[in-house]
Design a protein around this motif. Structure first.
Motif, mmCIF file in Angstrom:
data_model
loop_
_atom_site.group_PDB
_atom_site.id
_atom_site.type_symbol
_atom_site.label_atom_id
_atom_site.label_comp_id
_atom_site.label_asym_id
_atom_site.label_seq_id
_atom_site.Cartn_x
_atom_site.Cartn_y
_atom_site.Cartn_z
ATOM 1 N N LEU A 203 0.825 -1.208 0.000
ATOM 2 C CA LEU A 203 0.000 0.000 0.000
ATOM 3 C C LEU A 203 0.858 1.257 0.000
ATOM 4 O O LEU A 203 0.452 2.292 -0.532
ATOM 5 N N LEU A 204 2.034 1.182 0.613
ATOM 6 C CA LEU A 204 2.929 2.325 0.698
ATOM 7 C C LEU A 204 4.234 1.991 -0.022
ATOM 8 O O LEU A 204 5.100 1.301 0.530
ATOM 9 N N THR A 238 -1.397 3.193 6.698
ATOM 10 C CA THR A 238 -2.385 3.827 5.825
ATOM 11 C C THR A 238 -3.683 4.093 6.570
ATOM 12 O O THR A 238 -4.244 5.197 6.513
#
Length: 464
Positions: A203-204, A238
């Motif tokens: 996600l990152l 997140t």
């Protein structure tokens, strides 16, 4: 729901005090979420209750299961109260007071019938689209409230009049438990991690992609041993960033706009005819509806774990599981027809049962792991502990460590004494050595979390 309620933390603790409280709670809860995911991997646990049972024993697991059911029942009740308040208000304004959906009882009955089939899926993957809708609803509400708040701030002659930077009175203490409740989602962390792919999409992108890279980032950096745990770390960061930004934006703009007259539910402060806010009300109601089955999922796992711990029933009969689900939905719907005040409910839930789940148990897991490592004593003992692990989890861990050992300066299997494999069904730590001091950072970190939990409970009871 919490985005409309945490606004009350700003007048209570002051503008700067509120921001500090948000940041501190977000940091601590991110840490404990990572702790739960890390130990879920080590103990190969599919639920929070299973993790605690394998690490801390059946009695502690039974206590957790009971607390979890109470917590999730209370938060589900709060969701339904918000749904009733939101949609009866919208219906009364646009359809009139005489239609069925303008009446609290009939609306909640219809919502209960809608929610019941949504509570039967047994895997969170079946509810992934609901969680996405909940995030979108949260983001929209935060933006809408912040936009209207900025407009209100501009209309004030002196935006800084009646604004307090810090409050240190009893009201400031009252805000702590509400903020703790607002940031937590720990009941689902272990289940989400268990269903995560072994090589999840990051996600990152800015996070290091390999477990090896984390071992050169300093003593305070996380040390994930698998790609799955790295993926969970990205998900935690997140999630917490989105929540923190949303709460901060709503808190600052709402407090600056209405420093003395804001409602505990900030949406009630704006005009009932405001279309932007009406959509936000509908979004919050929708978020609460889709959050209900997401809440029920860990509640079902909790009462299954409770039956396992107390009655030694490993798998509940389908009819009993269905009956418990029906009872959960029915009892929350009926109670929501009678209860209208959420403030005291959120205060008590956040400061007692939520604090136990968010701080106490992760702290005990850290202390227990420190005691296991401290009292192990020899490599032979460690190998004996690791031999009880499942073959699949052990091979996965050793595969990652082989990759790590191929890089210069990376930790090897020998360096960690096989402690990266799950420690399944091993009576050790607290259960074997008792509550003893272990000269490790994880022991001190765990003790700090337990102390924080105790302080939150004391403050909650004093301000109830």
């Amino acid at each position: 729901m919490a985005v409309t309620r945490t606004m009350s933390a700003c007048p209570a603790s002051g503008l700067v005090g509120c921001l500090i409280l948000f940041a501190l709670v977000a940091t601590l809860e991110s840490l404990t979420m990572y702790v739960l995911a890390k130990f879920a991997e080590r103990y190969d646990a599919a639920s929070y209750g299973t993790l605690v049972r394998r690490a801390l024993g059946k009695k502690t697991a039974a206590a957790l299961s009971a607390v979890t059911v109470v917590y999730l029942w209370g938060s589900s009740l709060a969701y339904l109260v918000v749904v009733a308040d939101t949609f009866t208000s919208i219906s009364t304004m646009h359809l009139g007071p005489d239609v069925w959906c303008s009446h609290r009882m009939w609306l909640l009955l219809a919502v209960g019938l809608l929610l019941l089939p949504m509570c039967f899926p047994r895997h969170l993957s079946a509810l992934e689209y609901l969680s996405g809708l909940a995030v979108l609803g949260f983001i929209y509400t935060s933006i809408a409230v912040s936009f209207r708040g900025i407009q209100a701030v501009k209309s004030r002659p002196d935006p800084w009049s009646e604004i307090t930077l810090f409050n240190v009175d009893v009201n400031a203490l009252y805000a702590i438990s509400i903020v703790v409740f607002g940031f937590n989602c720990h009941a689902n962390v272990v289940s989400v991690f268990y269903e995560l792919e072994h090589y999840p999409h990051p996600l990152l992108p800015g996070l290091p992609a390999s477990p090896v890279a984390y071992h050169s980032m300093g003593p305070l950096a996380p040390k994930p041993y698998t790609y799955k745990l790295i993926g969970m770390l990205g998900a935690i960061i997140t999630y917490m960033t989105i929540i923190l930004l949303g709460y901060t934006a709503v808190g600052i703009t709402g407090y600056l706009a209405y420093p003395t007259s804001v409602s505990s539910n900030i949406l009630n402060t704006f005009s009932a005819s405001d279309v932007l806010i009406q959509v936000a009300r509908a979004a919050i109601g929708g978020v609460c509806i889709v959050s209900f089955p997401l809440n029920h999922h860990p509640a079902r796992k909790a009462w299954e774990d409770l039956f396992n711990a107390v009655f030694n029933i490993v798998v509940l009969p389908r009819w009993l599981s269905a009956l418990l689900t029906l009872s959960f939905v029915t009892s929350t719907v009926v109670t929501a027809m009678l209860v209208t005040d959420l403030g005291s409910v959120l205060h008590m839930i956040g400061g007692t049962v939520a604090s136990f789940m968010v701080f106490t148990l992760p702290g005990l897991l850290l202390m227990n792991a420190a005691i296991i490592k401290h009292t192990a004593g020899s490599t032979a003992t460690l190998r004996h502990m690791a031999s009880n692990a499942s073959e699949e989890a052990a091979s996965s861990a050793s595969g990652v460590l082989r990759q790590a050992s191929s890089s210069s300066g990376a930790p090897t299997q020998h360096d960690y004494g096989n402690l990266t494999a799950p420690l399944l069904h091993k009576k050790s730590g607290f259960r074997e050595a008792g509550f003893v001091f272990a000269p490790r950072k994880s022991w001190w970190a765990g003790l700090l979390l337990v102390i924080v939990s105790g302080l939150v409970v004391v403050v909650t009871l004093l301000t109830a």
